[in-house]
Design a protein around this motif. Sequence first.
Motif, PDB file in Angstrom:
ATOM      1  N   PRO A   1       7.903   2.910  12.358  1.00 26.26           N
ATOM      2  CA  PRO A   1       8.005   1.595  13.006  1.00 26.26           C
ATOM      3  C   PRO A   1       8.169   0.458  12.001  1.00 26.26           C
ATOM      4  O   PRO A   1       8.872  -0.518  12.271  1.00 26.26           O
ATOM      5  N   GLU A   2       7.540   0.597  10.843  1.00 26.54           N
ATOM      6  CA  GLU A   2       7.602  -0.478   9.849  1.00 26.54           C
ATOM      7  C   GLU A   2       9.021  -0.652   9.304  1.00 26.54           C
ATOM      8  O   GLU A   2       9.497  -1.782   9.121  1.00 26.54           O
TER       9      GLU A   2
ATOM     10  N   SER B   1      11.835   0.257  10.855  1.00 28.07           N
ATOM     11  CA  SER B   1      12.653  -0.252  11.949  1.00 28.07           C
ATOM     12  C   SER B   1      12.438  -1.750  12.147  1.00 28.07           C
ATOM     13  O   SER B   1      13.404  -2.525  12.274  1.00 28.07           O
ATOM     14  N   GLN B   2      11.179  -2.170  12.161  1.00 27.30           N
ATOM     15  CA  GLN B   2      10.875  -3.581  12.353  1.00 27.30           C
ATOM     16  C   GLN B   2      11.463  -4.424  11.221  1.00 27.30           C
ATOM     17  O   GLN B   2      12.057  -5.483  11.462  1.00 27.30           O
ATOM     18  N   THR B   3      11.309  -3.949   9.987  1.00 28.84           N
ATOM     19  CA  THR B   3      11.798  -4.700   8.828  1.00 28.84           C
ATOM     20  C   THR B   3      13.311  -4.856   8.847  1.00 28.84           C
ATOM     21  O   THR B   3      13.843  -5.968   8.691  1.00 28.84           O
TER      22      THR B   3
ATOM     23  N   ASN C   1      15.539  -4.449  11.271  1.00 27.63           N
ATOM     24  CA  ASN C   1      16.025  -5.236  12.401  1.00 27.63           C
ATOM     25  C   ASN C   1      15.716  -6.719  12.222  1.00 27.63           C
ATOM     26  O   ASN C   1      16.548  -7.578  12.543  1.00 27.63           O
ATOM     27  N   PHE C   2      14.539  -7.033  11.676  1.00 30.99           N
ATOM     28  CA  PHE C   2      14.176  -8.422  11.391  1.00 30.99           C
ATOM     29  C   PHE C   2      15.135  -9.026  10.366  1.00 30.99           C
ATOM     30  O   PHE C   2      15.642 -10.139  10.546  1.00 30.99           O
TER      31      PHE C   2
END
Length: 441
Positions: free
Chosen positions: A221-222, A224-226, A228-229
């Motif tokens: 998740p980390e 993916s979040q990074t 995409n951000f």
Amino acid sequence: MKKLLAVPTALMGLGMLLGSGSALAATTLTIGTVNNGDMVRMQALSKTYSEQHPDVELRWVVLDENTLRQRLTTDISTGGGQFDVVTIGAYEAPMWGRKSWLMPLEKFSPTYEVDDLMPNVRRQLTVDNKLYALPFYSEGSITFYRTDLFAAKGLKMPEEPTWTQIRGFAEKLHDPSKNVYGICLRGKAGWGENMALLTTMVNAFGGRWFDEKWEPQLTSPEWSQTVNFYVDLLSKFGPPGPSSNGFNENLTLFNAGKCAMWVDASVAGAFITDKTQSQVPDKVGFVKAPREVTPKGSSWLWTWALAVPSSSKQQQAAFDFIQWATSKEYSTLVAKKYGISAMPPGTRLSTYANAEYMKSTPFAKVTQEAIQTANPDSPTLKPVPYTGLQFVTIPEFQAIGTLVGKSLSGVLAGTSKADAELKSLNEQVQRTMKRAGYPKK
């Protein structure tokens, strides 16, 4: 792989200077270096070295960062002997030192003052208590921002911003109609280009490259979040074509007044505050690199250093040159020519003990803090089996970082989607690690 580049026009004077006495030169040193601003200064100032050493001819091979790494790695690993002085970093120095590809540096000139080197920097270039490279300049990553633009919008930059706060500022400051973009960040592919930034972002979001068993974590998740951000941030509030921009391209944009914020190497401070290069030299603020869920690993630690390959046939002359180029004498020469704030940062304790330097250099304090507090031995929130903040100190990382950097640069350019690309990359990295025999016993 590119052939040797021609000597830059700015160095023709040096070539002419040496030309008249080249027949007298008993030693020729071939120096491989990167085309960053501080190295360009070194080349220009090497006229002083040549005047002091008329029997030494200097030949420069000046390459962009990605090409330099390819050339040097190939030459060093095969014992090619093309270079007498190489510009490498905290990633290569310990690994190449262990393989005996570099000359261990001992018996320094009495005036060199090796104990003046900053301990955290010296540690990155040392293996088994032996120093294998000398730091030319060192950097952390920090946040640069336009104080005038912040003031005009009534915004206040925190001393320790988060990436979420940075995004909010970028949205408010983005004004492409006036050629001002909310934020500039590295997008150019390369393990030392976009992946240096993205790795520290992943760290800040609580992620890591590998778990304790060397399983890649790109589908976490980390990550993916990074990613995409990062893509959303640059796509909405960055300059056009951000996937083509590395350190030098973003420096040009910032100096032209086109970036409201920029997160990158602290060494840029000397250039964006230089009135001869920057259009906004007195309108810049400096704070720490953004954190998010953790400050751990949110700022990188990098050293561009000079080393002598074991394959060089001119080792003593090369050692003499790198001592000169990383000495207090050289720093004084830079200060006289370009101003005290242009002194190579992050290498010597005496630089930061110099009251005039600290007073005259607005980015000095945040640079010092970034370098002193960086901990490559504990780079992430979760435990990891590796060292390194913006890279993983294993031989395989150069290929892995290059692969991932190229793919994520493509995501930024809109050629693929982040999560699908991360899934594919995770599988490829997993195969690479298994072929390499990880986990090592």
